[in-house]
Design an enzyme around this catalytic site. Structure first.
Site, PDB file in Angstrom:
ATOM      1  N   ILE C 462     102.259  31.705  32.038  1.00  0.00           N
ATOM      2  CA  ILE C 462     103.062  30.485  32.513  1.00  0.00           C
ATOM      3  C   ILE C 462     101.289  28.951  32.699  1.00  0.00           C
ATOM      4  O   ILE C 462     102.640  28.251  33.747  1.00  0.00           O
ATOM      5  CB  ILE C 462     103.702  31.032  33.819  1.00  0.00           C
ATOM      6  CG1 ILE C 462     101.931  31.437  34.456  1.00  0.00           C
ATOM      7  CG2 ILE C 462     104.168  32.116  33.797  1.00  0.00           C
ATOM      8  CD1 ILE C 462     103.218  32.086  35.844  1.00  0.00           C
ATOM      9  N   GLY C 463     101.388  29.295  31.920  1.00  0.00           N
ATOM     10  CA  GLY C 463     100.329  28.045  32.022  1.00  0.00           C
ATOM     11  C   GLY C 463      99.102  28.000  32.644  1.00  0.00           C
ATOM     12  O   GLY C 463      98.005  27.716  32.815  1.00  0.00           O
ATOM     13  N   THR C 464      99.162  29.503  33.064  1.00  0.00           N
ATOM     14  CA  THR C 464      97.120  29.831  32.949  1.00  0.00           C
ATOM     15  C   THR C 464      96.147  30.165  32.829  1.00  0.00           C
ATOM     16  O   THR C 464      95.136  29.630  32.408  1.00  0.00           O
ATOM     17  CB  THR C 464      97.913  31.540  33.798  1.00  0.00           C
ATOM     18  OG1 THR C 464      98.839  32.225  32.749  1.00  0.00           O
ATOM     19  CG2 THR C 464      98.096  31.339  35.588  1.00  0.00           C
ATOM     20  N   ARG C 626      83.335  37.064  37.847  1.00  0.00           N
ATOM     21  CA  ARG C 626      83.262  36.048  36.820  1.00  0.00           C
ATOM     22  C   ARG C 626      84.271  35.244  36.050  1.00  0.00           C
ATOM     23  O   ARG C 626      85.083  35.462  35.997  1.00  0.00           O
ATOM     24  CB  ARG C 626      83.444  37.359  35.662  1.00  0.00           C
ATOM     25  CG  ARG C 626      82.376  36.680  34.000  1.00  0.00           C
ATOM     26  CD  ARG C 626      82.465  37.651  33.655  1.00  0.00           C
ATOM     27  NE  ARG C 626      82.395  38.882  33.534  1.00  0.00           N
ATOM     28  CZ  ARG C 626      80.556  38.792  33.155  1.00  0.00           C
ATOM     29  NH1 ARG C 626      80.408  37.633  32.878  1.00  0.00           N
ATOM     30  NH2 ARG C 626      79.717  39.894  33.357  1.00  0.00           N
ATOM     31  N   LYS C 631      87.779  25.775  31.151  1.00  0.00           N
ATOM     32  CA  LYS C 631      88.107  24.673  31.683  1.00  0.00           C
ATOM     33  C   LYS C 631      89.784  25.129  32.047  1.00  0.00           C
ATOM     34  O   LYS C 631      90.440  24.577  32.866  1.00  0.00           O
ATOM     35  CB  LYS C 631      88.689  23.997  30.315  1.00  0.00           C
ATOM     36  CG  LYS C 631      89.523  22.906  29.752  1.00  0.00           C
ATOM     37  CD  LYS C 631      89.461  22.291  28.505  1.00  0.00           C
ATOM     38  CE  LYS C 631      88.220  22.414  27.796  1.00  0.00           C
ATOM     39  NZ  LYS C 631      88.418  21.814  26.345  1.00  0.00           N
ATOM     40  N   LYS C 698      88.335  38.091  39.144  1.00  0.00           N
ATOM     41  CA  LYS C 698      89.049  37.396  40.008  1.00  0.00           C
ATOM     42  C   LYS C 698      90.146  36.732  39.993  1.00  0.00           C
ATOM     43  O   LYS C 698      89.642  35.516  39.245  1.00  0.00           O
ATOM     44  CB  LYS C 698      88.201  37.426  41.680  1.00  0.00           C
ATOM     45  CG  LYS C 698      86.924  38.341  41.583  1.00  0.00           C
ATOM     46  CD  LYS C 698      86.625  38.189  43.071  1.00  0.00           C
ATOM     47  CE  LYS C 698      85.592  37.532  43.634  1.00  0.00           C
ATOM     48  NZ  LYS C 698      85.083  37.040  45.035  1.00  0.00           N
ATOM     49  N   GLU C 702      96.105  31.735  42.118  1.00  0.00           N
ATOM     50  CA  GLU C 702      96.795  31.008  43.269  1.00  0.00           C
ATOM     51  C   GLU C 702      95.656  29.979  44.400  1.00  0.00           C
ATOM     52  O   GLU C 702      96.204  29.057  45.351  1.00  0.00           O
ATOM     53  CB  GLU C 702      97.760  32.583  43.921  1.00  0.00           C
ATOM     54  CG  GLU C 702      98.549  32.598  43.020  1.00  0.00           C
ATOM     55  CD  GLU C 702      99.197  33.512  43.898  1.00  0.00           C
ATOM     56  OE1 GLU C 702     100.219  33.895  44.048  1.00  0.00           O
ATOM     57  OE2 GLU C 702      98.328  34.638  43.421  1.00  0.00           O
TER      58      GLU C 702
END
Lengths: 174, 329, 735
Positions: C462-464, C626, C631, C698, C702
């Site tokens: 979703i853009g992640t 990690r 980017k 992790k 959000e």
């Protein structure tokens, strides 16, 4: 106003109008419902879905294209108004030699995330540079503010534009 | 949008006649107001007459001032060398408005005629809107008002006139030139608009079919300083919470001429003669500016959501005057 | 300062693999898809906030030009509800009766040959209502209240007694408004039935769940349903459920026998797909003079829809954020006539953190202790509830690195003490601990005859950056160069994946991808086990390394061969293996499972006269375990930060009392940050790989947003001496 209109008015059929325009250097001759916006004409009638609809109300900039070399919102432009004019969309930026420098810079600097606002951002940025407004970070921020990015890629968008501008690409319009 | 017939005029006479003959017809210029309201269902003309190909372009100057043809875009006017050099109030009011895309589309004529942003006005499913349906009430007064006006308003309507350019132009005593079925006339911009307090549904003096062909912007005196300050929540791309377009001529610390226009707070672009009266022949100090600001908001009519604008408008005006006069805080 | 361990491909900030497509306008979002012969749908919505439809006349609409169908509760099929998902109940089925539960509720769908015809016809539908006065206020006594909706209320120690005896106590109420996710991409659904099979393009964050839901609702086998979302124009939580408009579009396609396409309007994006609910939060914190926290009492009330659920435990994290012996957290919800709230980026955390971190700041000033120092003094080395060590926690480093980069030591502690001309300057800090979240995930890896690889899972990007990061993980695990590896996603036919949400996808998916790739390596080894020609014969996984499209022996690295050679020699077109990941089990691991941590430092400038607030700079230091791609991870943080600035300064979805109508449901009226609002952002990643998963990552999707609102409010207090306890912080509060 709404109540005053007759049932008949609501039930009227579409009125078509001829529209001849050039998009990305190619001629199109269409017959369109007069209500069709340039945005919908590009996406639904010309097979060019690269320009995006984010609000259809002129508030987000995702639909930015160039008409006669100037950046405008295609959602608030009737296709009919562009009769006889030159339109450039994101699909028309790259050349046979490759992507536009700004397209490459956006990738390098990660100037997008979901990518939905990106065609509009890039079309805006290309025009921004031709307008001579890419000379400082603050200028870029201000004059790109008509393009919303909910993913929040703004800082990288500015970096991408400034990278091309300071590399002497400030004259790199179409 | 409801269906309509699209027509294009190539001469001004032709455009005027097309409209004069048809009460269901409307002009289409940049489209940033017209098409937006048609999509919202607020406007439903049977015919749109596209006037964008009319020979109403160009900016010229003479001794009187700057003559700007009506189809000049906001970007074109802001870039004009005369505006850049002699009319900072105009240039700033243009560049602080909208976005570059919109400024490339929006014409000067259309900018002056832009309609209210009020979301109750723009939603036909909201029954109470005296601007759309005289006598039906005002939902903004009853509900949420923050981007609404405090001057020239009443419980009948609190819609703000959102043009920044128009604020600068009323401050400069601009004149708008019209062509209609009955001929040509020119109207000072300060007399062009109607206040929402009295007639929410009639916003200006245009009769059906009358077309703005251009405006004349008188020059300020050579020693004048001018500027436009716009206060809003986010840093760009938002209508004003309050704004001020001001000009001063000061000699030896005394103001000899003053022009004050207020935006974001008036149901029409607000020229404040009250503030100008306080400023004229007064020392150019912060105290004078504050007194002028207090005079400017006399008669403000507020609802809970807009009450803060009484204070904000004053501080905005004071800051605008300080900015152009170099008076420190 | 410790740096995260990197391997050559993992961690590197490589460009997004889908970047070229996105900048060319060639990525296809849900609204870009079309089907031969498709019809267009539009929705009609309720214009009252509560009550029932009294009369409904669709005859004029039905006979309007181009109209194929008008669907209302009168001719709508009885549909079963969607299933319970890992996130809870599905939204209630649409158009089941004449009741109105919120303004903007869908009451009809019109299907026509063109979009313009559908919209015009919808205006011909005549509706009257018996309207009730809607319940829209969190404090309305009529609102049904539910305490402890998820059983997460917590209590340790004796808070009331402790608060009686503390040296210093701060007690305050904080409020947050409704916010709306508003991704740029208008949500769209294209539904195509062919016989009894269904293909749907949709703006979903969870194709596997969407498939299961549509199968249940329309009573077809899951194998007959395919949900596609190769690109999504942002979602931020809106795509975590199958919403009524999706059900209606699928139904319309079945009823009309035509593919049906629906694109929501921007105003409909406010009422159709969820939003962040409003909250009132009462918080009391007691401490010793030394700054040692003695008690925290955090109680919240949030809004929820009349007939739906929403998981938003605002106070829960307050129990685990600091070393405090006495803590009570209580969450309640009240039912309102509002569109159904659902997750919006950092649900519950975004709101709860604002209250906790503001209250801590108020306590710091009451104690005369530096706010940063106060947090460090109460740092929870181990889980404050059960005492277990965290699977990873570098929050102390976050504070220290952040303070140095920000120049926190330059801060004059007195409010209203720093100035630059008309601008008052303020510094604020907030700490964040994001909850751990993981769901089971599957993936499938294939190495092809030509040595290239395709790995896939029904996840979404979703853009992640999922496309890119999983390409890296696959390339690394298989030892195949990046440009010969493709990662596919967004198709429910692919192996089951959880949602892109909860900051949990990357961890779950990366582990499943590694597992699948490991499986392929094992199959390669199985293939050559008895192969006299292979230097790898008889090797186990531990005996080999991979790289450059080859597998070679660890003990004799010059001995190896390429995948292409192996497959060719054995006459295989491809080798495929499935992989899976299951969430770590805290009870077996003996550690407290940690999500990401962060320290946020914000400088604000407030115009002393005009009240205008600008965020001048933000320093975010994040422990994300990690980092798989520096980017895209940085982009997640700067993007979340912009969302946090919106939450802090601009965003408020206003609902009118009396009508329940959203007063500002457009992009022109609901303010999200623009480019000029965002200045300097510094992002640093610190910490070690997390110990609870093989890859040690992790999620950081959000955490960028959380803490910005509190740090901004704290900075505004420092700048002006005015404490704002409600969001958004606007200039009218500072005049």
């Amino acid at each position: 106003m709404a109540k005053a209109l007759s049932r008949q008015r609501y039930a009227q059929g579409a009125r078509d109008t001829p529209v001849a325009l050039s998009v990305n250097g190619r001629q199109y001759k269409l017959h369109l419902d007069a209500r069709v916006t340039l945005l919908d004409a590009l996406r639904d009638h010309m097979g060019l879905p690269g320009t995006k609809k984010g609000c259809d109300q002129g508030a987000c900039g995702a639909c930015t294209v160039h008409v006669n070399g100037r950046r405008v919102l295609s959602c608030l432009t009737l296709a009919a108004q562009c009769d006889g004019q030159e339109v450039t969309t994101i699909e028309g930026l790259a050349t046979p030699d490759g992507p536009h420098p700004l397209q490459e810079s956006f990738v390098r600097h990660d100037g997008f995330q979901c990518g939905f606002c990106t065609p509009g951002q890039i079309m805006s940025a290309v025009a921004l540079m031709a307008e001579g407004r890419a000379g400082s970070d603050d200028d870029v921020r201000e004059f790109m503010s008509g393009n919303l990015c909910r993913c929040g890629a703004y800082a990288n968008i500015v970096a991408a534009v400034r990278d091309v501008a300071s590399a002497g690409g400030a004259d790199a319009s179409l | 949008m409801l269906p309509f017939e699209y027509a294009r005029a190539s001469a001004v006479d032709e455009a005027v006649n097309l409209l004069a003959a048809d009460t269901g017809a409307s002009y289409l210029a940049g489209g940033t107001t017209q098409l937006d309201l048609m999509k919202d269902g607020v406007l439903a003309p049977e015919r749109l007459v596209d006037i964008t190909r009319l020979p109403l372009r160009g900016i010229t100057r003479d001794g009187d001032g700057l003559h700007v043809a009506a189809l000049t875009t906001m970007e074109e006017l802001a870039a004009d060398p005369t505006v850049v050099e002699h009319l900072p109030i105009v240039r700033q009011s243009l560049l602080l408005g909208a976005s570059t895309q919109l400024r490339n589309m929006a014409t000067i004529g259309g900018n002056l005629l832009q309609r209210a942003r009020c979301r109750y006005f723009r939603d036909p499913t909201v029954p109470e809107c005296n601007k759309r349906e005289p006598g039906s009430g005002c939902a903004a007064v009853a509900h949420t008002a923050r981007m609404h006006a405090i001057l020239g308003v009443s419980e009948r309507c609190i819609a703000v006139h959102a043009s920044d350019l128009a604020v600068a132009l009323v401050a400069l005593d601009a004149v708008v030139h019209l062509q209609g079925r009955s001929g040509l006339r020119s109207v000072p911009l300060t007399q062009f608009y109607r206040e929402a307090a009295t007639s929410p549904d009639v916003e200006n003096v245009l009769v059906h079919g009358e077309l703005i062909t251009g405006i004349t912007i008188p020059f300020l005196p050579a020693m004048a300083t001018s500027g436009y300050l716009k206060v809003r929540d986010r840093a760009s791309y938002e209508f004003a919470l309050a704004s001020a377009g001001v000009a001063l001529v000061t000699q030896d610390g005394t103001i000899s001429q003053a022009r004050v226009g207020l935006g974001g707070v008036g149901s029409k672009p607000w020229r404040s003669l009250e503030a100008e009266q306080v400023l004229t022949d007064a020392p150019a100090t912060e105290e004078t500016f504050r007194e002028a600001a207090a005079a400017a908001v006399q008669g403000a009519w507020t609802v809970p959501g807009t009450a803060f604008k009484v204070e904000l408008a004053q501080r905005t005006l004071v800051r605008a005057l300080r900015n152009i006069s170099g008076v420190a805080s | 300062m410790s740096l995260v361990d990197t391997a050559p491909v993992i961690g590197a900030g490589i460009d997004r693999v889908d970047g070229a497509r996105k900048v060319a306008g060639a990525a296809a979002y849900p609204s870009d898809f079309n089907a031969q012969g498709q019809a267009y749908a539009t929705l009609l919505q309720s214009t009252v906030g509560a009550g029932r439809i009294r009369t409904l006349d669709t005859t004029a609409a039905e006979s309007a030009p181009g109209v194929l169908s008008v669907i209302t509760h009168r001719n709508m099929s009885r549909l079963p509800d969607g299933p319970i998902t890992a996130l809870g109940a599905s939204p209630p089925a649409p158009l089941q009766d004449e009741r109105i539960l919120h303004h903007g509720q869908h009451i009809a769908m019109v299907v026509a040959q063109t979009p313009q015809q559908a919209v015009a016809a919808a205006r011909l539908i005549e509706v009257t209502y018996d309207a009730d006065d809607p319940v829209t206020n969190l404090q309305d006594p009529r609102a049904e209240r539910m305490d402890n909706p998820w059983g997460l209320d917590s209590e340790r120690g004796a808070v009331a007694d402790a608060l009686d005896t503390v040296d210093v106590k701060v007690s305050a109420t904080y409020t947050t408004p409704d916010n709306t996710n508003n991704p740029l991409g208008l949500f769209a659904t294209l539904a195509v039935w062919e016989q009894d099979t269904l293909t749907v393009h949709d703006a979903t964050q969870w194709p596997s769940m969407a498939r299961a839901t549509l199968a249940k609702v329309f009573d077809v086998p899951e194998s007959a349903v395919r949900v596609l979302a190769p690109y999504v124009g942002g979602a931020f939580g809106n795509g975590l459920r199958v919403w009524p408009h999706v059900i209606l579009t699928v139904l319309a396609a079945r009823m009309t026998g035509r593919p049906v396409k629906l694109v929501l309007t921007r105003p409909q994006m406010f009422t159709s797909i969820g939003h962040r609910p409003s909250s009132i939060q009462h918080i009391t914190i007691g401490a010793e003079r030394s700054g040692e926290l003695v008690a925290i009492d955090h109680r919240t009330t949030s809004s929820v829809a009349m007939e739906d659920d929403d998981y938003e435990p605002l106070a829960a994290s307050s129990a685990v954020s600091y070393a405090c012996p006495n803590v009570i957290t209580r969450d309640s919800q009240v039912r309102l006539n509002i569109p159904n709230p659902t997750s919006m980026r950092a649900p519950a955390e975004g709101q709860g953190n604002f209250a906790l971190e503001s209250a801590l700041d108020e306590l710091a000033y009451a104690l005369g202790i530096d706010p940063l120092e106060l947090r460090l003094r109460n740092y929870a080395e181990n889980h404050p509830g059960n005492g277990m060590p965290w699977s990873s926690k570098a929050l102390r480093e976050c504070y220290e690195v952040g303070a140095e980069r920000f120049g926190w030591s330059r801060r004059d502690p007195a409010p209203r003490s720093m100035r630059d001309g008309d601008w008052l300057i303020g510094y604020g800090v907030a700490g964040v601990g994001y909850p751990w979240y993981a769901q089971p995930c599957n993936a499938r890896a294939t190495v092809n005859r030509d040595g290239s690889a395709i790995v896939r899972s029904a996840a979404t990007d979703i853009g992640t950056g999922t496309y890119t990061v999983m390409t890296q993980v696959s390339a690394d695990a298989l030892g195949i160069p990046l440009d010969r590896v493709r990662f596919d996603l967004g198709d429910s036919d692919m192996p089951h994946s959880p949602q892109a949400g909860g900051s949990g996808l990357t961890g779950a998916l990366a582990t499943a991808v590694q597992d699948a790739c490991g499986g392929v390596l094992q199959r390669v080894l199985d293939l050559v086990r008895e192969d006299a020609e292979s230097p790898l014969r008889g090797c186990g996984l531990g005996d080999v390394s991979v790289g450059n499209g080859r597998m070679h022996r660890r003990d004799r690295p010059e001995e190896g061969e390429s995948y292409a050679d192996i497959l060719a020699r054995h006459g295989q077109q491809e080798l495929t293996a499935d992989g899976t990941s299951t969430p770590a089990d805290p009870s077996t691991l003996g550690m407290a499972l940690a999500g990401a941590f962060g320290a946020k430092f914000v400088e604000v400038r407030v115009d002393a006269d005009l009240g205008v607030i600008r965020v001048a700079r933000v320093v975010s230091v994040i422990d994300g375990g990690r980092i798989l791609n520096e980017k895209t991870a940085r982009s997640q943080i700067i993007g979340g930060t912009v969302g946090g600035i919106g939450q802090a300064l601009f965003e408020e979805t206003v609902t009118d009392a009396g009508t329940g109508r959203i007063a500002n449901g457009t992009f022109g009226d609901y303010l999200v940050p623009v480019n000029a609002d965002v200045a300097d952002m510094d992002v640093v990643f610190v910490g070690q790989p997390d110990r609870s998963t093989p890859l040690g990552t992790k999620g950081v999707g959000e955490i960028g947003l959380v803490g910005i609102a509190a740090a901004t409010a704290n900075a505004v207090y420092h700048a002006t001496g005015t404490r704002i306890r409600s969001l958004p912080i606007t200039l009218d509060h500072l005049l």
